[in-house]
Design an enzyme around this catalytic site. Structure first.
Site, PDB file in Angstrom:
ATOM      1  CB  THR A 123      -0.187  -1.887  -3.394  1.00  0.00           C
ATOM      2  OG1 THR A 123      -0.398  -1.425  -2.059  1.00  0.00           O
ATOM      3  CG2 THR A 123      -0.607  -3.337  -3.496  1.00  0.00           C
ATOM      4  CG  ASP A 124      -0.543  -0.915  -8.834  1.00  0.00           C
ATOM      5  OD1 ASP A 124      -1.044  -2.043  -8.717  1.00  0.00           O
ATOM      6  OD2 ASP A 124      -1.191   0.076  -9.191  1.00  0.00           O
ATOM      7  CG  LEU A 125       5.328   1.599  -7.761  1.00  0.00           C
ATOM      8  CD1 LEU A 125       5.837   2.832  -7.025  1.00  0.00           C
ATOM      9  CD2 LEU A 125       5.794   1.607  -9.203  1.00  0.00           C
ATOM     10  CG  ASP A 185      -1.522   1.359  -5.073  1.00  0.00           C
ATOM     11  OD1 ASP A 185      -0.447   0.741  -5.053  1.00  0.00           O
ATOM     12  OD2 ASP A 185      -1.766   2.300  -4.298  1.00  0.00           O
TER      13      ASP A 185
END
Length: 412
Positions: free
Chosen positions: A179-181, A147
């Site tokens: 970004t991950d989420l 991320d």
């Protein structure tokens, strides 16, 4: 305690081969919506995020708060996929699933026969979602992605933080792994779209999700400013790139956020502050003019706002229908009565009786509500139950696999 799911995805089976956050976030959403999610973990280790602390649960498992945020409504099965017997078990689970989610490096599952080509040959209706840093093709496909580095590479950090000429200026990451989420969210949307296609055709498909693609797509208005206006976006701190005034202001006893979206709201705000001349000043007559003269406007507004107590100004703005709010801490917002009324904080209990709290799914369904039936599991705690139920393993075979270290139960 667990109970049968009630959500709109009840009856769907998800095999979760992902770790860390983007994949687990997506599969947690599917679980919240009623899907039966089986999470495969490495015996003796489990998901990397189980050790991403402190803080940790003081319950013997030493699972981190980080892990707890993304792994409710799942059953954990610990299988060594590097052992051919373990890989075979996972292939059989995949054949009995509707959806597989994985985030191994490109090509990393081929040697186990767990890649899309291998699994779909036996189960053509399978929906298979791969989440990587950079996607299945392109010059960066072999790179690993996290991320933080994607926030920088994508351009997000070039528009996040204080301007370079201010104290503390420079690139800044977002305070959550955004970004991950959001990749997990886009993955979920894509999986649901693939399910709709399968309902029509009976055919599954491969979904290729990349962290970099997601974060570039989320540049939204900032990217459009460059693509369509030739304007290079820059860091503006809490100032909006287009709307003025739309930022934080200091009151006499703390900061508030003012977010005015149109000229009418601006005029009403000037009246509330006792600054009617600002509303008729040609420099501030519309949003474009306020953009051109934003420094002069801020110099005029800031002293007037600073004379107010924050609660008084927020109350006056609420009466006037003007959007504003506090800069809350996380404890502040999680104790807010509105968050309580909306049911965003959900108490759960692990199978050993340990209480945990999680943030709930934000959507409200009138007919098929989400539920919180399974607290984030200990690594491998469901291995025996799932392998008996889904694959029909007998006790002797299961005991042999456990003795050989291919399968583990209730680790940590």
């Amino acid at each position: 305690m667990t109970h049968p799911p009630t959500g709109p995805l009840f009856g769907l089976r998800v095999l979760d081969l992902s770790r860390v956050l983007a994949g687990p976030w997506s599969t947690q959403i599917l679980g919240d919506l009623g899907a039966d999610v089986v999470k495969i973990e490495q015996p003796g280790h489990g998901d990397d995020t189980r050790r991403w602390g402190p803080p940790f649960l003081d319950d013997g498992s030493r699972d981190s708060a980080y892990f707890l945020c993304a792994n409710r409504n799942k059953r954990s099965v610990a299988i060594d996929m590097a052992d051919p017997r373990g890989a075979d078990l996972i292939r059989r689970l995949a054949a009995d699933s509707d959806i597989v989610v994985e985030n191994f490096r490109v090509g990393g599952l081929v040697k186990y026969g767990l890649d899309y080509a291998s699994l779909s040959a036996a189960t053509p209706e399978l929906i298979y979602c791969s989440i990587t840093g950079f996607g299945q093709d392109g010059p960066y496909r072999a790179r690993g992605g996290y991320d933080f580095m994607i926030q920088g590479m994508s351009g997000l950090m070039s528009v996040t933080g204080r301007p370079d000429d201010e104290p503390g200026g420079g690139p800044m990451k977002v305070g959550v792994p955004i970004t991950d989420l959001t990749t997990g969210l886009y993955a979920t949307v894509s999986i649901l779209a693939a399910l709709a296609h399968r309902d029509r055709t009976g055919i599954g498909q491969h979904i290729d999700m990349a962290l970099l693609d997601t974060q570039v797509a989320l540049l939204a208005n900032q990217a459009s400013s460059w693509l369509n206006g030739g304007v290079v976006p820059v860091r503006r701190g809490n100032d909006h790139p287009g709307l003025v005034p739309y930022r934080d202001y200091a009151c006499a006893d703390g900061d508030i956020l003012v977010a005015l979206g149109n000229d009418r709201q601006f005029r009403a705000f000037c009246t509330l502050l006792g600054l009617p001349d600002l509303a008729t000043d040609p420099r501030f007559a519309d949003n474009a003019a306020r953009n051109a003269h934003r420094a002069a406007l801020q110099s005029a507004l800031a002293p007037a706002i600073a004379t107010w107590r924050a609660d008084d100004l927020l109350a006056a703005m609420d009466v006037a229908g003007l959007p504003a709010g506090r800069v809350n801490t996380i404890p502040d917002i999680l104790a807010d009565p509105h968050i309580d009324a909306r049911g965003l904080v959900q108490p759960m209990t692990r199978t050993d009786g340990t209480p945990v709290q999680v943030l709930g799914y934000p959507g409200k369904f009138s007919e098929t509500p989400t539920d919180y039936r399974r607290a984030p599991p200990r690594s491998g705690e469901d291995s025996g139950d799932v392998l008996r139920e889904r694959l029909g393993l007998d006790e002797a075979t299961l005991a042999e696999l456990i003795a050989a270290g291919v399968v583990a139960e209730r680790l940590g």
